[in-house]
Scaffold this active site. Sequence first.
Site, mmCIF file in Angstrom:
data_model
loop_
_atom_site.group_PDB
_atom_site.id
_atom_site.type_symbol
_atom_site.label_atom_id
_atom_site.label_comp_id
_atom_site.label_asym_id
_atom_site.label_seq_id
_atom_site.Cartn_x
_atom_site.Cartn_y
_atom_site.Cartn_z
ATOM 1 N N ASP A 31 38.526 44.346 54.018
ATOM 2 C CA ASP A 31 38.807 43.740 52.710
ATOM 3 C C ASP A 31 39.702 44.705 51.923
ATOM 4 O OD1 ASP A 31 36.912 41.448 50.933
ATOM 5 O OD2 ASP A 31 38.401 42.680 49.912
ATOM 6 N N ASN A 32 40.619 44.153 51.124
ATOM 7 C CA ASN A 32 41.452 45.037 50.291
ATOM 8 C C ASN A 32 40.899 45.166 48.871
ATOM 9 O OD1 ASN A 32 42.089 42.614 49.140
ATOM 10 N ND2 ASN A 32 44.313 42.825 49.304
ATOM 11 N N GLY A 36 37.339 40.981 45.655
ATOM 12 C CA GLY A 36 35.965 41.251 46.068
ATOM 13 C C GLY A 36 35.495 42.597 45.538
ATOM 14 N N THR A 91 48.999 36.498 52.075
ATOM 15 C CA THR A 91 47.721 36.566 52.787
ATOM 16 C C THR A 91 47.528 35.330 53.665
ATOM 17 O OG1 THR A 91 46.778 37.918 51.026
ATOM 18 C CG2 THR A 91 45.217 36.792 52.477
ATOM 19 N N ARG A 105 45.097 38.719 71.217
ATOM 20 C CA ARG A 105 45.131 39.951 72.018
ATOM 21 C C ARG A 105 43.788 40.212 72.692
ATOM 22 N NH1 ARG A 105 46.354 44.504 68.178
ATOM 23 N NH2 ARG A 105 48.052 43.094 67.777
ATOM 24 N N TYR A 144 48.329 28.637 46.332
ATOM 25 C CA TYR A 144 47.088 28.574 47.104
ATOM 26 C C TYR A 144 47.143 27.405 48.084
ATOM 27 C CZ TYR A 144 41.983 28.487 47.886
ATOM 28 O OH TYR A 144 40.717 28.506 48.443
ATOM 29 N N LYS A 148 47.344 27.741 52.165
ATOM 30 C CA LYS A 148 46.244 27.263 53.016
ATOM 31 C C LYS A 148 46.727 26.204 54.001
ATOM 32 C CE LYS A 148 42.679 29.629 51.560
ATOM 33 N NZ LYS A 148 41.795 30.375 52.467
ATOM 34 N N THR A 174 31.834 25.850 46.551
ATOM 35 C CA THR A 174 30.574 26.478 46.945
ATOM 36 C C THR A 174 30.174 27.509 45.888
ATOM 37 O OG1 THR A 174 31.112 26.095 49.262
ATOM 38 C CG2 THR A 174 29.450 27.774 48.814
ATOM 39 N N ARG A 185 35.630 30.617 38.014
ATOM 40 C CA ARG A 185 35.192 29.360 38.614
ATOM 41 C C ARG A 185 34.080 28.740 37.773
ATOM 42 N NH1 ARG A 185 35.502 30.792 45.005
ATOM 43 N NH2 ARG A 185 35.303 32.950 44.351
HETATM 44 P P1 NAD Z 1 36.369 35.849 46.992
HETATM 45 O O1 NAD Z 1 37.536 36.093 46.108
HETATM 46 O O2 NAD Z 1 35.013 36.203 46.508
HETATM 47 O O3 NAD Z 1 36.568 36.539 48.407
HETATM 48 C C1 NAD Z 1 37.823 36.717 49.013
HETATM 49 C C2 NAD Z 1 37.895 38.139 49.550
HETATM 50 O O4 NAD Z 1 39.144 38.331 50.233
HETATM 51 C C3 NAD Z 1 37.828 39.192 48.445
HETATM 52 O O5 NAD Z 1 36.832 40.150 48.750
HETATM 53 C C4 NAD Z 1 39.228 39.806 48.434
HETATM 54 O O6 NAD Z 1 39.222 41.157 48.007
HETATM 55 C C5 NAD Z 1 39.640 39.618 49.892
HETATM 56 N N1 NAD Z 1 41.092 39.602 50.108
HETATM 57 C C6 NAD Z 1 42.033 38.878 49.455
HETATM 58 N N2 NAD Z 1 43.258 39.127 49.946
HETATM 59 C C7 NAD Z 1 43.093 40.022 50.960
HETATM 60 C C8 NAD Z 1 43.984 40.678 51.856
HETATM 61 N N3 NAD Z 1 45.306 40.451 51.827
HETATM 62 N N4 NAD Z 1 43.465 41.562 52.746
HETATM 63 C C9 NAD Z 1 42.143 41.800 52.796
HETATM 64 N N5 NAD Z 1 41.250 41.224 51.963
HETATM 65 C C10 NAD Z 1 41.721 40.341 51.063
HETATM 66 O O7 NAD Z 1 36.428 34.266 47.370
HETATM 67 P P2 NAD Z 1 35.403 33.397 48.233
HETATM 68 O O8 NAD Z 1 34.930 32.296 47.372
HETATM 69 O O9 NAD Z 1 34.415 34.260 48.925
HETATM 70 O O10 NAD Z 1 36.406 32.759 49.304
HETATM 71 C C11 NAD Z 1 36.454 33.233 50.638
HETATM 72 C C12 NAD Z 1 37.357 32.319 51.460
HETATM 73 O O11 NAD Z 1 36.857 30.985 51.438
HETATM 74 C C13 NAD Z 1 38.793 32.256 50.913
HETATM 75 O O12 NAD Z 1 39.686 32.186 52.006
HETATM 76 C C14 NAD Z 1 38.804 30.942 50.149
HETATM 77 O O13 NAD Z 1 40.101 30.380 50.089
HETATM 78 C C15 NAD Z 1 37.841 30.099 50.972
HETATM 79 N N6 NAD Z 1 37.241 29.010 50.169
HETATM 80 C C16 NAD Z 1 36.233 29.270 49.274
HETATM 81 C C17 NAD Z 1 35.704 28.226 48.521
HETATM 82 C C18 NAD Z 1 34.553 28.430 47.553
HETATM 83 O O14 NAD Z 1 34.119 27.459 46.928
HETATM 84 N N7 NAD Z 1 33.995 29.623 47.402
HETATM 85 C C19 NAD Z 1 36.211 26.928 48.653
HETATM 86 C C20 NAD Z 1 37.264 26.718 49.551
HETATM 87 C C21 NAD Z 1 37.747 27.760 50.321
HETATM 88 N N1 UDP Z 2 36.233 24.032 34.739
HETATM 89 C C1 UDP Z 2 35.744 23.832 33.469
HETATM 90 N N2 UDP Z 2 35.357 24.932 32.744
HETATM 91 C C2 UDP Z 2 35.410 26.194 33.227
HETATM 92 C C3 UDP Z 2 35.909 26.395 34.551
HETATM 93 C C4 UDP Z 2 36.321 25.285 35.276
HETATM 94 O O1 UDP Z 2 35.662 22.684 32.966
HETATM 95 O O2 UDP Z 2 35.030 27.130 32.508
HETATM 96 C C5 UDP Z 2 36.620 22.849 35.548
HETATM 97 C C6 UDP Z 2 38.020 22.932 36.142
HETATM 98 O O3 UDP Z 2 38.972 22.416 35.228
HETATM 99 C C7 UDP Z 2 37.863 22.031 37.376
HETATM 100 C C8 UDP Z 2 36.399 22.248 37.795
HETATM 101 O O4 UDP Z 2 35.731 22.785 36.640
HETATM 102 O O5 UDP Z 2 38.047 20.681 37.036
HETATM 103 C C9 UDP Z 2 36.217 23.205 38.963
HETATM 104 O O6 UDP Z 2 36.941 24.384 38.670
HETATM 105 P P1 UDP Z 2 36.932 25.649 39.628
HETATM 106 O O7 UDP Z 2 37.951 26.592 39.079
HETATM 107 O O8 UDP Z 2 35.551 26.164 39.811
HETATM 108 O O9 UDP Z 2 37.383 25.113 41.059
HETATM 109 P P2 UDP Z 2 38.558 24.149 41.562
HETATM 110 O O10 UDP Z 2 39.314 23.574 40.409
HETATM 111 O O11 UDP Z 2 39.407 25.026 42.411
HETATM 112 O O12 UDP Z 2 37.821 23.105 42.298
#
Ligand code: NAD
Ligand code: UDP
Length: 318
Positions: A31-32, A36, A91, A105, A144, A148, A174, A185
């Site tokens: 992780d960078n 996180g 990324t 690899r 983003y 993705k 999640t 979030r």
């Molecule tokens: P998070 O920000 O808590 O975790 C992401 C981690 O990736 C962080 O620790 C960050 O430091 C690390 N990171 C970012 N760029 C990096 C790089 N170039 N090299 C090494 N480390 C790097 O977010 P999360 O919610 O835990 O999400 C994890 C993954 O799941 C992400 O790929 C995200 O797009 C995906 N995801 C999460 C959700 C959700 O609801 N939490 C939904 C859809 C997708």
């Molecule tokens: N949102 C909100 N108040 C907040 C943060 C988010 O009403 O303080 C709304 C945001 O506009 C979106 C939804 O909640 O419609 C989910 O936002 P989040 O950023 O968690 O995730 P994503 O939009 O990526 O699903």
Amino acid sequence: MHVLVTGAAGFLGSHLTDRLLAEGHSVLGVDNLSTGTLDNLAHLSREPRFHFEQHDICVPFDPGPVDYVFNFASPASPPEYQRLAIETLRTGSLGTQHTLEWASRYNAGYLHASTSECYGDPLVHPQTEEYWGHVNPVGPRSMYDEAKRYAEALVMAYHRTRGVNTHLVRIFNTYGPRLRPGDGRVISNFMMQALRGEPLTIYGDGRQTRSFCYVDDLIEGILRLSRADMHLPVNIGNPSEFTILECAQAVLEVTGSKSELRFEPLPQDDPTRRCPDISRARALLGWEPRIALKEGLAKSLDFFRRKAGSPAAPADGR
Ligand code: NAD
Ligand code: UDP
């Protein structure tokens, strides 16, 4: 197995690491620390089967032989990926390609954390994996969404041309402990605001929907997918759909807070509706979520209470 988890210091990566260790595997976490924190891994400081390397996956490096790669590195919250726009694109593209090279690899299995954002502001509801999406390629979420979507194409190319045993999970919103307060979030904002007695910030009229999955359910689905013979994307999420107003109400009930609601402008391109069709996960993995929203919020309460007690964490990522 010897497993590599990128993004291990993040919300999902740290929970995944815990589950892999509990199953007896050894884990190299990379992780960078851009979004996180090592706090998420502090409980593993004496775990001999866990090693951590602070490293950016966009910079070439050789992790040595591994049996499985879980690629979870990427900023994930809208304010964070907008702040780190170019890093997010790098990324998802260059960084993800490096992780696929490792899998190729070392003949390792591979799972990439993709997202419901691949569907953009969807015109099909609920979203099935066959839906190609409705994405603005130049809008404020494009760094983003397009990173993705490109990453999914890259994963499929490594599967089809190099025979890598790849898996693609499309994760829907999640939440749970370790969702970083201040990353903007909705669940972390609402929980922190409610516990501090501050107004809950509703963007727009609050009638947009999301479908919230508790982290333990998500990790279970992801582990099952990692062992499945399926290379096309699989939605993992909770199909119970809530408006943001209903979500705010649930947070107020679980926290017992008397906070008011404060309406703020809706960010551009904020998806109107989002709900996974999980038929594929049900049929393929025998998986479905078990934990309802209020139950999951109650399980997260201790974590957010501790964070609300510490003055450092801001409540709104904006
Ligand atoms: P998070 O920000 O808590 O975790 C992401 C981690 O990736 C962080 O620790 C960050 O430091 C690390 N990171 C970012 N760029 C990096 C790089 N170039 N090299 C090494 N480390 C790097 O977010 P999360 O919610 O835990 O999400 C994890 C993954 O799941 C992400 O790929 C995200 O797009 C995906 N995801 C999460 C959700 C959700 O609801 N939490 C939904 C859809 C997708
Ligand atoms: N949102 C909100 N108040 C907040 C943060 C988010 O009403 O303080 C709304 C945001 O506009 C979106 C939804 O909640 O419609 C989910 O936002 P989040 O950023 O968690 O995730 P994503 O939009 O990526 O699903």
